[in-house]
Design an enzyme around this catalytic site. Structure first.
Site, PDB file in Angstrom:
ATOM      1  N   GLU A  99      -8.688  -2.124   6.536  1.00 35.46           N
ATOM      2  CA  GLU A  99      -8.705  -0.996   5.594  1.00 35.46           C
ATOM      3  C   GLU A  99      -7.275  -0.637   5.188  1.00 35.46           C
ATOM      4  O   GLU A  99      -6.322  -0.958   5.891  1.00 35.46           O
ATOM      5  CB  GLU A  99      -9.336   0.235   6.280  1.00 35.46           C
ATOM      6  CG  GLU A  99     -10.687   0.662   5.730  1.00 35.46           C
ATOM      7  CD  GLU A  99     -10.662   1.243   4.328  1.00 35.46           C
ATOM      8  OE1 GLU A  99      -9.830   0.852   3.500  1.00 35.46           O
ATOM      9  OE2 GLU A  99     -11.506   2.112   4.049  1.00 35.46           O
ATOM     10  N   ASP A 100      -7.154   0.051   4.074  1.00 36.78           N
ATOM     11  CA  ASP A 100      -5.831   0.490   3.626  1.00 36.78           C
ATOM     12  C   ASP A 100      -5.428   1.799   4.291  1.00 36.78           C
ATOM     13  O   ASP A 100      -4.324   1.930   4.821  1.00 36.78           O
ATOM     14  CB  ASP A 100      -5.813   0.643   2.089  1.00 36.78           C
ATOM     15  CG  ASP A 100      -6.995   1.464   1.556  1.00 36.78           C
ATOM     16  OD1 ASP A 100      -7.862   1.889   2.353  1.00 36.78           O
ATOM     17  OD2 ASP A 100      -7.061   1.682   0.336  1.00 36.78           O
ATOM     18  N   ASP A 103      -8.337   8.563   6.090  1.00 27.80           N
ATOM     19  CA  ASP A 103      -7.997   9.950   5.763  1.00 27.80           C
ATOM     20  C   ASP A 103      -8.953  10.859   6.565  1.00 27.80           C
ATOM     21  O   ASP A 103      -8.672  11.236   7.686  1.00 27.80           O
ATOM     22  CB  ASP A 103      -8.146  10.095   4.249  1.00 27.80           C
ATOM     23  CG  ASP A 103      -7.777  11.444   3.690  1.00 27.80           C
ATOM     24  OD1 ASP A 103      -7.596  12.374   4.471  1.00 27.80           O
ATOM     25  OD2 ASP A 103      -7.677  11.587   2.461  1.00 27.80           O
ATOM     26  N   PHE A 152      -0.881  12.830  -0.438  1.00 28.32           N
ATOM     27  CA  PHE A 152      -1.574  11.766  -1.166  1.00 28.32           C
ATOM     28  C   PHE A 152      -0.562  10.681  -1.496  1.00 28.32           C
ATOM     29  O   PHE A 152       0.492  10.956  -2.048  1.00 28.32           O
ATOM     30  CB  PHE A 152      -2.197  12.316  -2.449  1.00 28.32           C
ATOM     31  CG  PHE A 152      -3.109  11.337  -3.116  1.00 28.32           C
ATOM     32  CD1 PHE A 152      -4.402  11.164  -2.672  1.00 28.32           C
ATOM     33  CD2 PHE A 152      -2.659  10.562  -4.184  1.00 28.32           C
ATOM     34  CE1 PHE A 152      -5.254  10.244  -3.275  1.00 28.32           C
ATOM     35  CE2 PHE A 152      -3.503   9.641  -4.792  1.00 28.32           C
ATOM     36  CZ  PHE A 152      -4.801   9.480  -4.331  1.00 28.32           C
ATOM     37  N   ARG A 165      -1.202   0.475  -7.942  1.00 25.90           N
ATOM     38  CA  ARG A 165      -1.619  -0.449  -6.877  1.00 25.90           C
ATOM     39  C   ARG A 165      -0.609  -1.584  -6.697  1.00 25.90           C
ATOM     40  O   ARG A 165      -0.509  -2.167  -5.635  1.00 25.90           O
ATOM     41  CB  ARG A 165      -2.978  -1.071  -7.215  1.00 25.90           C
ATOM     42  CG  ARG A 165      -4.143  -0.096  -7.160  1.00 25.90           C
ATOM     43  CD  ARG A 165      -5.451  -0.857  -7.177  1.00 25.90           C
ATOM     44  NE  ARG A 165      -6.593  -0.035  -7.535  1.00 25.90           N
ATOM     45  CZ  ARG A 165      -7.312   0.684  -6.689  1.00 25.90           C
ATOM     46  NH1 ARG A 165      -6.985   0.723  -5.424  1.00 25.90           N
ATOM     47  NH2 ARG A 165      -8.342   1.397  -7.101  1.00 25.90           N
TER      48      ARG A 165
HETATM   49  P1  5GP Z   1     -11.690   8.744   4.018  1.00 26.03           P
HETATM   50  O1  5GP Z   1     -13.140   8.397   3.925  1.00 26.03           O
HETATM   51  O2  5GP Z   1     -11.042   8.333   5.318  1.00 26.03           O
HETATM   52  O3  5GP Z   1     -11.448  10.199   3.695  1.00 26.03           O
HETATM   53  O4  5GP Z   1     -10.968   8.008   2.850  1.00 26.03           O
HETATM   54  C1  5GP Z   1     -10.791   6.677   2.804  1.00 26.03           C
HETATM   55  C2  5GP Z   1     -10.546   6.222   1.395  1.00 26.03           C
HETATM   56  O5  5GP Z   1     -10.045   7.268   0.556  1.00 26.03           O
HETATM   57  C3  5GP Z   1      -9.488   5.159   1.380  1.00 26.03           C
HETATM   58  O6  5GP Z   1     -10.038   3.877   1.527  1.00 26.03           O
HETATM   59  C4  5GP Z   1      -8.824   5.367   0.033  1.00 26.03           C
HETATM   60  O7  5GP Z   1      -9.513   4.673  -0.957  1.00 26.03           O
HETATM   61  C5  5GP Z   1      -8.967   6.844  -0.228  1.00 26.03           C
HETATM   62  N1  5GP Z   1      -7.755   7.627   0.138  1.00 26.03           N
HETATM   63  C6  5GP Z   1      -7.586   8.447   1.196  1.00 26.03           C
HETATM   64  N2  5GP Z   1      -6.340   8.985   1.202  1.00 26.03           N
HETATM   65  C7  5GP Z   1      -5.716   8.458   0.139  1.00 26.03           C
HETATM   66  C8  5GP Z   1      -4.380   8.593  -0.369  1.00 26.03           C
HETATM   67  O8  5GP Z   1      -3.499   9.298   0.143  1.00 26.03           O
HETATM   68  N3  5GP Z   1      -4.106   7.871  -1.480  1.00 26.03           N
HETATM   69  C9  5GP Z   1      -5.013   7.059  -2.103  1.00 26.03           C
HETATM   70  N4  5GP Z   1      -4.612   6.423  -3.185  1.00 26.03           N
HETATM   71  N5  5GP Z   1      -6.276   6.918  -1.653  1.00 26.03           N
HETATM   72  C10 5GP Z   1      -6.608   7.596  -0.537  1.00 26.03           C
END
Ligand code: 5GP
Length: 177
Positions: A99-100, A103, A152, A165
């Site tokens: 995963e990238d 959050d 963010f 990206r």
């Molecule tokens: P989560 O479900 O953990 O809240 O979010 C995961 C997804 O939200 C990540 O795979 C990504 O696509 C997006 N995301 C969460 N934080 C960020 C951020 O700081 N920047 C960006 N560009 N995407 C984020």
């Protein structure tokens, strides 16, 4: 390029050094194992994924899993939608889920549950970025590149409104909206 006034948070060099470190650990972990599958979570992790798998010295198959949770916005919807399913079954395989960013953790939790339901032999998780302060659920993460604050971020596969990206580093967006 700098419409939203970006400031670098993690440099290209820091990212690449960290990837070599994680790649070495995963290589050791998977020494002598067969049927290894590395899953790229699209879209955000494509860059981390392609660098990380090149730092892993073992035979592995590549799979792509498309999920959407943010829909191009800055807040998590909490909903995860599969936009592209895996091409092959992972039953009985050693799966590395890449995963990238984690959050709230909702997406990764969903992914772990979804992959486990397909009965892999083992599951290892890796994320480049983790926002510990934003977690809403407990997630099992085996490899974490960098812990960051709740800001963010964009770059290195991560977007804001579809942009950034292609940056080779991670940056913070200063003036959103
Ligand atoms: P989560 O479900 O953990 O809240 O979010 C995961 C997804 O939200 C990540 O795979 C990504 O696509 C997006 N995301 C969460 N934080 C960020 C951020 O700081 N920047 C960006 N560009 N995407 C984020």
């Amino acid at each position: 390029m700098d419409k939203f006034n970006l400031s670098t948070l993690i440099t290209e060099k820091q990212i690449q050094e960290k990837i070599l470190e994680i790649g070495k650990k995963i290589t050791q972990q998977y020494q002598g194992k067969e049927d290894v599958v590395a899953i790229c979570v699209l879209k955000g992790s494509f860059m981390f994924y392609s660098d990380l798998i090149r730092a892993i010295d073992c035979d592995l198959a590549c799979e792509f899993f498309g999920v959407a949770s943010y829909h191009g916005e800055i807040k998590s919807s909490g909903e995860v939608k599969i936009t592209l399913d895996l091409n092959h079954p992972v039953e009985g395989k050693h799966v590395i889920l890449i995963e990238d960013i984690v959050d709230t953790g909702l997406t990764m939790s969903y992914l772990i549950k979804n992959i486990k339901a397909r009965h892999p032999k083992s599951l290892t998780t890796a994320t480049l970025l983790l926002k510990p302060g934003a977690l809403k659920t407990k997630v099992d993460l085996d490899h974490v590149g960098f812990e960051i604050g709740n800001e963010f971020v964009v770059g290195y596969g991560l977007d804001y409104q579809g942009l950034y990206r292609n940056l080779p580093f991670i940056a913070q967006v200063q003036n959103m909206n």
